[in-house]
Design an enzyme around this catalytic site. Structure first.
Site, PDB file in Angstrom:
ATOM      1  NE  ARG A  50     -78.284-101.214 -24.289  1.00  0.00           N
ATOM      2  CZ  ARG A  50     -78.869-102.413 -24.238  1.00  0.00           C
ATOM      3  NH1 ARG A  50     -79.833-102.653 -23.374  1.00  0.00           N
ATOM      4  NH2 ARG A  50     -78.506-103.380 -25.040  1.00  0.00           N
ATOM      5  CG  LEU A  64     -70.074-107.098 -23.558  1.00  0.00           C
ATOM      6  CD1 LEU A  64     -70.033-107.222 -25.074  1.00  0.00           C
ATOM      7  CD2 LEU A  64     -68.700-106.906 -22.981  1.00  0.00           C
ATOM      8  N   PRO A  65     -72.383-104.176 -20.161  1.00  0.00           N
ATOM      9  CG  PRO A  65     -72.104-103.617 -17.914  1.00  0.00           C
ATOM     10  CD  PRO A  65     -71.776-104.668 -18.925  1.00  0.00           C
ATOM     11  CG  HIS A  66     -73.676-100.717 -24.037  1.00  0.00           C
ATOM     12  ND1 HIS A  66     -73.927-102.066 -23.947  1.00  0.00           N
ATOM     13  CD2 HIS A  66     -74.578-100.240 -24.915  1.00  0.00           C
ATOM     14  CE1 HIS A  66     -74.923-102.391 -24.742  1.00  0.00           C
ATOM     15  NE2 HIS A  66     -75.347-101.292 -25.344  1.00  0.00           N
ATOM     16  CB  ALA A  67     -74.756 -95.944 -20.345  1.00  0.00           C
TER      17      ALA A  67
END
Length: 154
Positions: A50, A64-67
């Protein structure tokens, strides 16, 4: 949806330092493995994939890392406060010291977007970020995050 539905107390950690974004993702993978029972390597890979699409540093020292991942039944969050800010290629070019990672089921759809909006709104508040930076206790950090979110929702 409230932050308290996403973030549990055991999903909060203080890190004295993380040498790189890659190392930070390893830390998040280990946390996800310990607290959510997910594969550490799957979390690291999903977050990295991502991030390769574009940096998740949103400015103001926040990332705000997200996956999306298999093995989750709902959106879950992990929060890290870094003692030593880390370059995250943020939009404002400022280093990051507050990291809220969101992990969602592969088919989460709108729930993933709602969670991102809630976290983003919470961490966009300078007062909330100042309180997070001023406290070292995970329980206090959890309270700051969940109370801030609850007052915004009211």
């Amino acid at each position: 949806m409230q932050l308290e539905d996403i973030l549990s107390l055991d999903g909060i950690k203080l890190l004295s330092s993380s040498s790189s974004k890659k190392r930070l993702f390893h830390d998040l993978g280990e946390m996800a493995s310990a607290t959510l029972g997910l594969s550490s390597s799957a979390v690291i890979e999903a977050l990295t994939e991502r991030e390769n699409l574009g940096p998740t540093g949103v400015g103001g020292g926040v990332a705000l890392p997200h996956a999306r991942l298999e093995g989750l039944d709902r959106v879950r969050g992990l929060f890290l406060r870094l003692d030593k800010p880390l370059d995250f290629e943020s939009v404002d070019r400022q280093p990051v010291d507050l990291v809220f990672a969101l992990l969602a089921p592969e088919n989460a759809g709108v729930q993933h977007l709602k969670a991102l909006a809630i976290v983003s709104r919470t961490l966009r508040d300078p007062g909330t970020c100042a309180k997070l930076r001023a406290n070292d206790d995970p329980s206090t950090l959890h309270t700051i995050l969940t109370e801030s979110n609850a007052s915004q929702a009211a």
